[in-house]
Design a protein around this motif. Structure first.
Motif, short mmCIF file in Angstrom:
data_model
loop_
_atom_site.label_atom_id
_atom_site.label_comp_id
_atom_site.label_asym_id
_atom_site.label_seq_id
_atom_site.Cartn_x
_atom_site.Cartn_y
_atom_site.Cartn_z
N ALA A 81 -3.80 2.29 -5.12
CA ALA A 81 -2.43 2.60 -4.72
C ALA A 81 -1.69 1.39 -4.17
N TYR A 82 -2.00 0.21 -4.67
CA TYR A 82 -1.15 -0.94 -4.41
C TYR A 82 -1.16 -1.82 -5.65
N ASP A 83 -0.06 -2.56 -5.87
CA ASP A 83 0.14 -3.31 -7.11
C ASP A 83 0.08 -4.82 -6.95
N PHE A 84 0.26 -5.32 -5.75
CA PHE A 84 0.32 -6.77 -5.55
C PHE A 84 -1.09 -7.35 -5.66
N ARG A 85 -1.39 -7.95 -6.82
CA ARG A 85 -2.73 -8.47 -7.10
C ARG A 85 -2.60 -9.80 -7.86
N PRO A 86 -2.16 -10.85 -7.19
CA PRO A 86 -1.98 -12.13 -7.89
C PRO A 86 -3.31 -12.73 -8.33
N PRO A 87 -3.40 -13.23 -9.56
CA PRO A 87 -4.63 -13.90 -10.00
C PRO A 87 -4.93 -15.13 -9.15
N ARG A 88 -6.17 -15.55 -9.16
CA ARG A 88 -6.60 -16.67 -8.33
C ARG A 88 -5.90 -17.97 -8.70
N ASP A 89 -5.50 -18.10 -9.97
CA ASP A 89 -4.90 -19.36 -10.40
C ASP A 89 -3.39 -19.41 -10.19
N THR A 90 -2.85 -18.50 -9.38
CA THR A 90 -1.40 -18.47 -9.14
C THR A 90 -0.96 -19.69 -8.34
N ALA A 132 6.71 15.49 16.36
CA ALA A 132 6.98 16.11 15.07
C ALA A 132 5.79 15.89 14.13
N ARG A 133 5.41 16.95 13.40
CA ARG A 133 4.23 16.89 12.53
C ARG A 133 4.61 16.64 11.08
N VAL A 134 3.85 15.77 10.42
CA VAL A 134 3.96 15.57 8.97
C VAL A 134 2.55 15.43 8.43
N GLY A 135 2.44 15.45 7.11
CA GLY A 135 1.17 15.20 6.44
C GLY A 135 1.22 13.87 5.71
N VAL A 136 0.07 13.23 5.60
CA VAL A 136 -0.02 11.95 4.90
C VAL A 136 -1.25 11.96 4.01
N LEU A 137 -1.06 11.64 2.74
CA LEU A 137 -2.19 11.40 1.84
C LEU A 137 -2.34 9.89 1.73
N ALA A 138 -3.46 9.36 2.21
CA ALA A 138 -3.64 7.92 2.32
C ALA A 138 -5.08 7.55 1.97
N PRO A 139 -5.33 6.28 1.66
CA PRO A 139 -6.68 5.88 1.30
C PRO A 139 -7.62 5.86 2.49
N GLN A 153 0.82 -1.21 0.00
CA GLN A 153 0.00 0.00 0.00
C GLN A 153 0.86 1.26 0.00
N ARG A 154 0.71 2.07 -1.05
CA ARG A 154 1.48 3.33 -1.15
C ARG A 154 0.72 4.47 -0.49
N ILE A 155 1.47 5.35 0.15
CA ILE A 155 0.94 6.60 0.69
C ILE A 155 1.92 7.71 0.34
#
Length: 279
Positions: A145-154, A131-138, A43-45
């Motif tokens: 914003a994530y890429d790991f999506r293996p097909p069911r037949d993996t 310390a303060r920061v900002g985060v853009l998150a889902p 998951q990317r933020i």
């Protein structure tokens, strides 16, 4: 405008700890964190850091945090780069409930400060509670914003990464079902930078200490039989080389290879942002 699956969060450091010579773990808290979501995996933020002398990152008016994300990003781009929050992309290492906390691992490439340190590395080295920061998150678990999506037949998995993607590898391994054959290659600067990686799968993990060695290591590996799915992340040139080998030499179907360049050698993140390549 339509509601966005992402929200801007104002958070503060709760604690920071050094995991290895090259990795610092920072845990954040904030009143709006109950709304933050994560698809797990990789998951990317977006994290926004203050410039030296600022108490918090300078950001465009985000309103409620919903709305058109592209308009919001354009508003951030329009701010003076010398003043606006410094944007970097990271992986959600953990999102906990009760208490609500966000954990992010920062790769810092060595225990001691270096002239080559970027703004995120410099910030992480000195991160202190409050310390303060900002985060853009889902705010939705299912998001783009994530890429790991293996097909069911993996039938089996191949993961290849360097230190920048090690938090994502750790997150992926934690959610895999028991017994799934998984082969992992991770480049680190030194063997002292290895981390315990928890998994219920049939996992083989290979730690490499030579930059760019992943392609050669995989080329010489005896891989499992069956239908694979590959996830590759890290330095862009290495990612492309591994993908070429898997598709061209190993016969992996292109749609079964997910690849992402987390950084580019001899190019700063700010240069990529200026060219519109790091949004």
């Amino acid at each position: 405008m339509t509601d966005s699956p992402y929200q801007y969060f104002d958070v503060r450091v709760v604690r920071a700890e050094r995991l290895t010579p090259a990795m610092i773990r920072v845990t954040f808290g904030g009143p709006d964190l109950p709304r933050m979501a994560s698809g797990g995996r990789d998951q990317r933020i977006k994290i926004f850091l203050p410039h030296p002398g600022q108490d918090a990152p300078v950001m465009p008016d985000t309103g409620t945090g919903t709305g058109d994300t592209l308009d919001w990003y354009a508003a951030w781009c329009a701010l003076d780069p010398a003043v606006r929050g410094i944007m970097r992309t990271y992986t959600t290492r953990a999102l906990r409930r009760d208490p609500h906390e966000l954990t992010v691992d920062f790769a810092v490439h060595g225990a001691a400060p270096s002239p080559a340190d970027g703004p995120a590395t410099s910030w992480a080295r000195t991160a202190r509670p409050g310390a303060r920061v900002g985060v853009l998150a889902p705010v939705d678990e299912e998001n783009g914003a994530y890429d790991f999506r293996p097909p069911r037949d993996t039938d089996w998995l191949l993961l290849a990464a360097d230190e920048s993607a090690l938090p994502a590898v750790a997150g992926i391994l934690e959610i895999l079902p028991p017994g799934l054959p998984t082969r992992v290659w991770v480049e680190v600067h030194d063997l002292a930078d290895r981390q315990p990686l928890s998994s219920r799968t049939d996992t083989e993990i290979h730690w490499l200490t030579t930059e760019g060695a992943t392609t050669g290591a995989i080329r010489g590996a005896d891989l499992p039989q069956g239908t694979p799915y590959a996830w590759i992340a890290g330095e862009s040139a290495t990612v492309r080389a591994v993908r070429r080998h898997l598709v061209g030499d190993r016969g992996f179907a292109r749609e079964r290879v997910s690849f992402s360049g987390y950084w580019r050698r001899n190019t700063t993140t700010d240069e990529l942002i200026d060219r519109g390549e790091a949004a």
